[in-house]
Scaffold this active site. Structure first.
Site, PDB file in Angstrom:
ATOM      1  N   ASP A   1     -16.709   8.424  -1.300  1.00  0.00           N
ATOM      2  CA  ASP A   1     -15.414   8.255  -0.621  1.00  0.00           C
ATOM      3  C   ASP A   1     -15.029   9.626  -0.068  1.00  0.00           C
ATOM      4  OD1 ASP A   1     -12.845   7.385   0.157  1.00  0.00           O
ATOM      5  OD2 ASP A   1     -12.010   7.556  -1.871  1.00  0.00           O
TER       6      ASP A   1
ATOM      7  N   ARG B   1     -14.119  -7.172   3.019  1.00  0.00           N
ATOM      8  CA  ARG B   1     -12.703  -6.971   2.666  1.00  0.00           C
ATOM      9  C   ARG B   1     -11.895  -8.224   3.019  1.00  0.00           C
ATOM     10  NH1 ARG B   1     -10.369  -2.261   2.277  1.00  0.00           N
ATOM     11  NH2 ARG B   1      -8.928  -3.509   1.046  1.00  0.00           N
TER      12      ARG B   1
ATOM     13  N   HIS C   1      -7.561   0.722  -6.226  1.00  0.00           N
ATOM     14  CA  HIS C   1      -7.766  -0.006  -4.960  1.00  0.00           C
ATOM     15  C   HIS C   1      -8.487  -1.327  -5.288  1.00  0.00           C
ATOM     16  CE1 HIS C   1      -7.920  -0.750  -0.822  1.00  0.00           C
ATOM     17  NE2 HIS C   1      -8.763   0.155  -0.403  1.00  0.00           N
TER      18      HIS C   1
ATOM     19  N   GLN D   1     -10.402  -3.599  -2.707  1.00  0.00           N
ATOM     20  CA  GLN D   1     -11.682  -2.990  -2.293  1.00  0.00           C
ATOM     21  C   GLN D   1     -12.785  -3.360  -3.294  1.00  0.00           C
ATOM     22  OE1 GLN D   1     -12.294  -0.698   0.505  1.00  0.00           O
ATOM     23  NE2 GLN D   1     -14.379  -1.201  -0.062  1.00  0.00           N
TER      24      GLN D   1
ATOM     25  N   ARG E   1       0.869  -1.194   0.000  1.00  0.00           N
ATOM     26  CA  ARG E   1       0.000   0.000   0.000  1.00  0.00           C
ATOM     27  C   ARG E   1       0.895   1.229   0.000  1.00  0.00           C
ATOM     28  NH1 ARG E   1      -5.068   2.037   3.624  1.00  0.00           N
ATOM     29  NH2 ARG E   1      -6.045   0.582   2.193  1.00  0.00           N
TER      30      ARG E   1
ATOM     31  N   CYS F   1     -16.096   2.990   0.969  1.00  0.00           N
ATOM     32  CA  CYS F   1     -14.962   2.117   1.293  1.00  0.00           C
ATOM     33  C   CYS F   1     -14.509   2.280   2.743  1.00  0.00           C
ATOM     34  CB  CYS F   1     -13.799   2.380   0.342  1.00  0.00           C
ATOM     35  SG  CYS F   1     -13.307   4.117   0.273  1.00  0.00           S
TER      36      CYS F   1
HETATM   37  N1  NVA Z   1      -9.454   7.540  -1.537  1.00  0.00           N
HETATM   38  C1  NVA Z   1      -9.107   7.078  -0.209  1.00  0.00           C
HETATM   39  C2  NVA Z   1      -9.477   5.630  -0.068  1.00  0.00           C
HETATM   40  C3  NVA Z   1      -9.223   5.062   1.305  1.00  0.00           C
HETATM   41  C4  NVA Z   1      -9.606   3.618   1.413  1.00  0.00           C
HETATM   42  C5  NVA Z   1      -7.621   7.289   0.026  1.00  0.00           C
HETATM   43  O1  NVA Z   1      -6.821   6.998  -0.867  1.00  0.00           O
HETATM   44  O2  NVA Z   1      -7.263   7.775   1.103  1.00  0.00           O
HETATM   45  N1   CP Z   2     -11.167   0.826   2.750  1.00  0.00           N
HETATM   46  C1   CP Z   2      -9.876   0.771   3.165  1.00  0.00           C
HETATM   47  O1   CP Z   2      -8.953   0.522   2.387  1.00  0.00           O
HETATM   48  O2   CP Z   2      -9.715   0.994   4.488  1.00  0.00           O
HETATM   49  P1   CP Z   2      -8.309   1.127   5.246  1.00  0.00           P
HETATM   50  O3   CP Z   2      -7.674   2.401   4.763  1.00  0.00           O
HETATM   51  O4   CP Z   2      -8.668   1.168   6.701  1.00  0.00           O
HETATM   52  O5   CP Z   2      -7.465  -0.054   4.897  1.00  0.00           O
END
Ligand code: NVA
Ligand code: CP
Length: 337
Positions: free
Chosen positions: A232, A318, A136, A139, A109, A273
């Site tokens: 989101d 998830r 993602h 997800q 990540r 998400c």
């Molecule tokens: N768009 C958000 C998704 C988090 C799961 C981010 O990248 O922070």
């Molecule tokens: N939806 C998601 O990716 O959550 P986290 O950032 O908590 O992993």
């Protein structure tokens, strides 16, 4: 022909055929059922080791990889944003070649998609994208499973994404819908629509699957008859704090409210998400809320807590879907769907 994803990376759904995505969603449903019935799967990948690299924070993704890894009998190493040499003292290519010799799978990540792609190029084991700026994909598996469970189908489902559709979630939902024959609408100001190149690629998938893609600035037109309304956060991890003002100015009209939900289909559901700023009970939610005089941001607390909301079913999924994705790419359960 039987589907095998053994040895494959999982970097974006663009790399997968609709039947392969369906296979993963169905395998996740089977594994979920097993877990609910207390059937252990610890023999599936016993003796294997995986490493989780997180350059951004996480609750759901990290916990899903850890629980799923343990449920499959694997040992798990977690590297936090400060806990490795990656990128700082050691290149991605070198890191990949080191970790690939010790582990059977690598989750990443972080920031640019090119980083996870480079990891995958240099590591001889499956590499899994746990979120980049652009995509993602794990997800998406959870979202597809949730939609299938809640609405009983994927093909023909009308999904409207409200908010910043240029980032990982908007991009990924457009790809997922295009692949699976769903009707995707990005409902946002024009400047927040996904980029043209990705739209063109998704149009090609849509030709095959029967999906449609639309881009709508008008909230009532964009959400009319929707089966799924999705949003989101307006500012993603890694973005500077000073973009909040422009995002709020542009996206507040696209907040998911009860009026928006009532404009959807009779059995419309709300997905997100997570994490979500639906109240002031978080440090950022409180600070942004106080600065701009708002109690809630991308979704109202009323919608988040309403019977439309399936966000916690989605969050649970998830884990089941990440389990299926790891199992499939590491070659377990090839006989099951
Ligand atoms: N768009 C958000 C998704 C988090 C799961 C981010 O990248 O922070
Ligand atoms: N939806 C998601 O990716 O959550 P986290 O950032 O908590 O992993």
């Amino acid at each position: 022909m039987a589907i095998s994803l053994k040895g494959r990376d999982f970097l974006t759904l663009k790399d997968f055929k609709p039947e392969e995505i369906e296979y993963l969603v169905n395998l996740a449903a089977t594994l979920k059922e097993k877990k609910k019935n207390g059937i252990l799967t610890k023999d599936a990948l016993h003796g294997k080791n995986i490493v989780l690299i997180f350059e951004k924070t996480s609750t759901r993704t990290r916990c899903s990889f850890e629980v799923a890894g343990h449920d499959l009998g694997m040992e798990v190493t977690y590297l936090d944003p400060a806990g490795s040499q990656i990128g700082k003292k050691e290149s991605i290519a070198d890191t990949a070649r080191v970790l690939g010799r010790m582990y059977d799978g690598i989750e990443y990540r972080g920031f640019g998609q090119e980083i996870v792609e480079e990891l995958a190029r240099y590591a001889d084991v499956p590499v899994w994208n746990g979120l980049t700026n652009e995509y993602h994909p794990t997800q998406m598996l959870a979202d597809l499973l949730t939609i299938k469970e809640q609405l009983g189908r994927l093909k023909g489902v009308k999904l409207t994404y409200m908010g910043d559709a240029r980032y990982n979630m908007g991009n990924s939902l457009m790809i997922a819908c295009a692949k699976m024959g769903m009707h995707f609408t990005a409902c946002a100001p024009k400047a927040y629509f996904p980029n043209e190149k990705l739209i063109e690629e998704c149009m090609e998938y849509a030709k095959e699957s029967g999906a449609t893609l639309s881009f709508e600035e008008d909230v009532m037109k964009g959400t009319e008859g929707a089966d799924v309304i999705y949003t989101d956060v307006w500012v993603s991890m890694g973005e500077p704090e000073n973009v909040w003002k422009e995002r709020i100015d542009a996206l507040l009209p696209y907040q998911v409210t009860m009026d928006v939900m009532k404009n959807g289909a009779d059995d419309v559901i709300f997905l997100h998400c997570l994490p979500s700023y639906h109240d002031r009970k978080t440090t950022i939610g409180k600070k942004v809320g106080e600065t701009f005089g708002l109690n809630e941001l991308e979704v109202t607390d009323e919608v988040f807590e309403s019977s439309y909301s399936r966000v916690f079913e989605e969050a649970e999924n998830r884990m089941h879907t990440i389990k299926a994705m790891m199992a499939a790419t590491l070659g377990a359960f090839e006989e099951e769907k």
